[in-house]
Design an enzyme around this catalytic site. Structure first.
Site, PDB file in Angstrom:
ATOM      1  N   ASN A 105      52.396 -19.885  50.290  1.00 46.60           N
ATOM      2  CA  ASN A 105      53.128 -19.620  49.054  1.00 46.60           C
ATOM      3  C   ASN A 105      52.163 -19.859  47.897  1.00 46.60           C
ATOM      4  OD1 ASN A 105      53.319 -22.492  48.197  1.00 46.60           O
ATOM      5  ND2 ASN A 105      54.656 -22.653  49.975  1.00 46.60           N
ATOM      6  N   ASP A 144      53.061 -21.299  57.607  1.00 47.54           N
ATOM      7  CA  ASP A 144      52.463 -22.229  56.649  1.00 47.54           C
ATOM      8  C   ASP A 144      52.620 -23.674  57.131  1.00 47.54           C
ATOM      9  OD1 ASP A 144      51.201 -23.024  54.292  1.00 47.54           O
ATOM     10  OD2 ASP A 144      52.940 -22.656  53.018  1.00 47.54           O
ATOM     11  N   THR A 146      56.799 -11.384  56.637  1.00 46.74           N
ATOM     12  CA  THR A 146      57.909 -10.852  57.447  1.00 46.74           C
ATOM     13  C   THR A 146      58.927 -11.903  57.864  1.00 46.74           C
ATOM     14  OG1 THR A 146      56.705 -11.094  59.531  1.00 46.74           O
ATOM     15  CG2 THR A 146      56.480  -8.986  58.364  1.00 46.74           C
ATOM     16  N   ILE A 179      60.573 -15.605  56.200  1.00 52.74           N
ATOM     17  CA  ILE A 179      61.506 -15.972  55.147  1.00 52.74           C
ATOM     18  C   ILE A 179      61.387 -15.059  53.918  1.00 52.74           C
ATOM     19  CG2 ILE A 179      59.996 -17.705  54.081  1.00 52.74           C
ATOM     20  CD1 ILE A 179      63.660 -18.407  54.640  1.00 52.74           C
ATOM     21  N   TYR A 180      60.217 -14.421  53.727  1.00 49.59           N
ATOM     22  CA  TYR A 180      60.026 -13.528  52.579  1.00 49.59           C
ATOM     23  C   TYR A 180      60.701 -12.173  52.767  1.00 49.59           C
ATOM     24  CZ  TYR A 180      56.707 -16.643  50.174  1.00 49.59           C
ATOM     25  OH  TYR A 180      56.117 -17.682  49.502  1.00 49.59           O
TER      26      TYR A 180
END
Length: 173
Positions: free
Chosen positions: A26, A36, A124, A126-127
Protein backbone atom coordinates in the site's frame (compact mmCIF):
# COMPACT_ATOMS: atom_id res chain seq x y z
CA UNK A 1 3.76 -22.44 -19.52
CA UNK A 2 6.83 -20.45 -20.62
CA UNK A 3 6.93 -17.39 -22.83
CA UNK A 4 10.28 -15.65 -23.41
CA UNK A 5 11.53 -15.14 -19.85
CA UNK A 6 8.13 -15.60 -18.25
CA UNK A 7 6.82 -18.48 -16.17
CA UNK A 8 4.06 -19.15 -13.68
CA UNK A 9 4.17 -21.20 -10.49
CA UNK A 10 1.53 -22.08 -7.95
CA UNK A 11 2.90 -21.36 -4.50
CA UNK A 12 4.01 -19.00 -1.76
CA UNK A 13 6.00 -15.95 -2.88
CA UNK A 14 7.77 -15.73 0.48
CA UNK A 15 9.56 -19.00 -0.33
CA UNK A 16 10.82 -17.99 -3.78
CA UNK A 17 14.57 -18.23 -4.31
CA UNK A 18 14.96 -15.29 -6.68
CA UNK A 19 16.89 -12.03 -6.57
CA UNK A 20 13.75 -10.04 -5.72
CA UNK A 21 10.17 -10.73 -4.80
CA UNK A 22 7.55 -8.09 -5.44
CA UNK A 23 5.29 -7.02 -2.62
CA UNK A 24 1.77 -5.82 -3.42
CA UNK A 25 2.19 -2.89 -1.05
CA UNK A 26 0.00 0.00 0.00
CA UNK A 27 1.15 3.58 -0.45
CA UNK A 28 2.02 3.88 3.25
CA UNK A 29 4.56 1.01 3.01
CA UNK A 30 3.72 -0.07 6.56
CA UNK A 31 2.47 -3.58 5.90
CA UNK A 32 -1.06 -4.85 5.66
CA UNK A 33 -2.91 -8.03 4.85
CA UNK A 34 -2.57 -10.58 2.07
CA UNK A 35 0.75 -10.71 0.24
CA UNK A 36 1.94 -7.56 2.03
CA UNK A 37 1.41 -9.07 5.46
CA UNK A 38 2.94 -12.39 4.43
CA UNK A 39 6.11 -10.75 3.07
CA UNK A 40 6.55 -8.51 6.09
CA UNK A 41 5.86 -11.44 8.44
CA UNK A 42 8.27 -13.84 6.75
CA UNK A 43 10.93 -11.22 6.08
CA UNK A 44 11.09 -9.90 9.62
CA UNK A 45 11.67 -6.41 11.03
CA UNK A 46 14.44 -5.39 8.59
CA UNK A 47 11.86 -4.91 5.81
CA UNK A 48 9.69 -2.66 7.97
CA UNK A 49 12.72 -0.65 9.07
CA UNK A 50 13.71 -0.11 5.43
CA UNK A 51 10.14 0.89 4.53
CA UNK A 52 10.04 3.37 7.40
CA UNK A 53 13.31 4.91 6.15
CA UNK A 54 11.75 5.35 2.70
CA UNK A 55 8.63 6.90 4.25
CA UNK A 56 10.80 9.31 6.25
CA UNK A 57 12.66 10.31 3.09
CA UNK A 58 9.83 10.55 0.54
CA UNK A 59 6.54 10.08 2.42
CA UNK A 60 5.47 6.71 1.05
CA UNK A 61 5.03 5.39 -2.48
CA UNK A 62 2.39 6.63 -4.93
CA UNK A 63 0.08 4.27 -6.84
CA UNK A 64 1.81 2.88 -9.91
CA UNK A 65 5.28 3.37 -8.43
CA UNK A 66 7.71 0.99 -6.71
CA UNK A 67 10.58 1.09 -4.22
CA UNK A 68 13.20 -1.50 -3.27
CA UNK A 69 14.32 -2.71 0.16
CA UNK A 70 16.21 -5.57 1.73
CA UNK A 71 14.53 -8.96 1.74
CA UNK A 72 15.32 -9.41 5.41
CA UNK A 73 14.89 -13.06 6.33
CA UNK A 74 13.34 -14.04 2.98
CA UNK A 75 15.25 -16.31 0.58
CA UNK A 76 15.19 -13.35 -1.84
CA UNK A 77 17.74 -10.66 -0.92
CA UNK A 78 15.44 -7.85 -2.12
CA UNK A 79 11.79 -6.88 -1.97
CA UNK A 80 10.37 -4.50 -4.55
CA UNK A 81 7.27 -2.86 -3.06
CA UNK A 82 4.81 -1.99 -5.84
CA UNK A 83 1.64 -0.01 -5.19
CA UNK A 84 -1.19 -1.15 -7.41
CA UNK A 85 -4.50 0.65 -7.80
CA UNK A 86 -7.75 0.04 -5.98
CA UNK A 87 -10.38 -0.96 -8.57
CA UNK A 88 -13.09 1.67 -9.09
CA UNK A 89 -14.70 0.20 -12.18
CA UNK A 90 -11.92 1.29 -14.52
CA UNK A 91 -12.85 4.97 -14.59
CA UNK A 92 -9.82 6.20 -12.62
CA UNK A 93 -7.01 5.08 -14.93
CA UNK A 94 -6.54 1.83 -13.00
CA UNK A 95 -5.26 -0.09 -16.05
CA UNK A 96 -2.43 2.40 -16.64
CA UNK A 97 -1.58 2.52 -12.93
CA UNK A 98 -1.34 -1.27 -12.72
CA UNK A 99 0.82 -1.47 -15.84
CA UNK A 100 3.05 1.27 -14.41
CA UNK A 101 3.53 -0.68 -11.17
CA UNK A 102 4.74 -3.75 -13.10
CA UNK A 103 7.00 -1.69 -15.40
CA UNK A 104 8.54 0.14 -12.44
CA UNK A 105 9.37 -3.18 -10.78
CA UNK A 106 11.21 -4.36 -13.88
CA UNK A 107 13.01 -0.98 -14.10
CA UNK A 108 14.16 -1.23 -10.46
CA UNK A 109 15.28 -4.82 -10.91
CA UNK A 110 17.36 -3.85 -13.96
CA UNK A 111 18.84 -0.79 -12.21
CA UNK A 112 19.96 -3.04 -9.33
CA UNK A 113 21.41 -5.66 -11.73
CA UNK A 114 18.98 -8.35 -10.59
CA UNK A 115 18.50 -11.39 -12.81
CA UNK A 116 15.36 -13.01 -11.39
CA UNK A 117 12.15 -11.50 -10.05
CA UNK A 118 8.88 -12.97 -8.77
CA UNK A 119 5.55 -11.15 -8.89
CA UNK A 120 2.32 -11.76 -6.97
CA UNK A 121 -1.02 -10.91 -8.55
CA UNK A 122 -0.96 -7.17 -7.77
CA UNK A 123 -4.28 -5.49 -6.90
CA UNK A 124 -6.44 -8.62 -7.37
CA UNK A 125 -7.07 -9.28 -3.68
CA UNK A 126 -8.59 -6.70 -1.36
CA UNK A 127 -8.06 -3.98 -4.03
CA UNK A 128 -10.66 -5.77 -6.19
CA UNK A 129 -9.02 -5.53 -9.63
CA UNK A 130 -10.67 -8.06 -12.00
CA UNK A 131 -8.33 -11.04 -12.22
CA UNK A 132 -8.51 -11.66 -15.97
CA UNK A 133 -7.91 -8.01 -16.76
CA UNK A 134 -5.07 -7.81 -14.24
CA UNK A 135 -3.34 -10.89 -15.69
CA UNK A 136 -3.47 -9.48 -19.22
CA UNK A 137 -2.10 -6.12 -18.05
CA UNK A 138 0.65 -7.75 -15.96
CA UNK A 139 1.90 -9.97 -18.77
CA UNK A 140 1.77 -7.18 -21.37
CA UNK A 141 3.50 -4.63 -19.11
CA UNK A 142 6.25 -7.06 -18.09
CA UNK A 143 6.90 -8.04 -21.71
CA UNK A 144 7.10 -4.37 -22.72
CA UNK A 145 9.45 -3.56 -19.85
CA UNK A 146 11.69 -6.55 -20.55
CA UNK A 147 12.24 -5.27 -24.10
CA UNK A 148 14.42 -2.46 -22.72
CA UNK A 149 15.56 -3.91 -19.38
CA UNK A 150 19.01 -5.43 -19.46
CA UNK A 151 20.12 -8.46 -17.47
CA UNK A 152 16.79 -9.86 -16.31
CA UNK A 153 16.77 -13.55 -17.13
CA UNK A 154 13.58 -14.84 -15.52
CA UNK A 155 10.25 -13.38 -14.40
CA UNK A 156 7.98 -15.64 -12.37
CA UNK A 157 4.34 -14.94 -11.65
CA UNK A 158 3.61 -16.62 -8.33
CA UNK A 159 -0.05 -17.47 -7.86
CA UNK A 160 -1.24 -18.40 -4.39
CA UNK A 161 -4.72 -19.43 -5.56
CA UNK A 162 -5.94 -21.83 -8.22
CA UNK A 163 -7.94 -19.26 -10.23
CA UNK A 164 -4.98 -16.93 -10.87
CA UNK A 165 -2.69 -19.88 -11.54
CA UNK A 166 -5.04 -21.16 -14.25
CA UNK A 167 -5.33 -17.67 -15.79
CA UNK A 168 -1.58 -17.16 -16.04
CA UNK A 169 -0.92 -20.73 -17.16
CA UNK A 170 -3.42 -20.33 -20.04
CA UNK A 171 -2.02 -16.95 -21.09
CA UNK A 172 1.63 -18.04 -20.99
CA UNK A 173 1.21 -21.43 -22.71
Amino acid sequence: MNGEHLQVVHGDITRMEVDAVVNAANSGLLGGGGVDGAIHGAGGPAIMAACKAIRDKQGGCPTGEAVITTGGLLPAPYVIHAVGPVWHGGARDEDAQLASAYRNCIRLAAEHHLRTIAFPNISTGIYGFPRERAADIAIRAVREALATARGIEQVTFVCFDDENYKLYRERLS
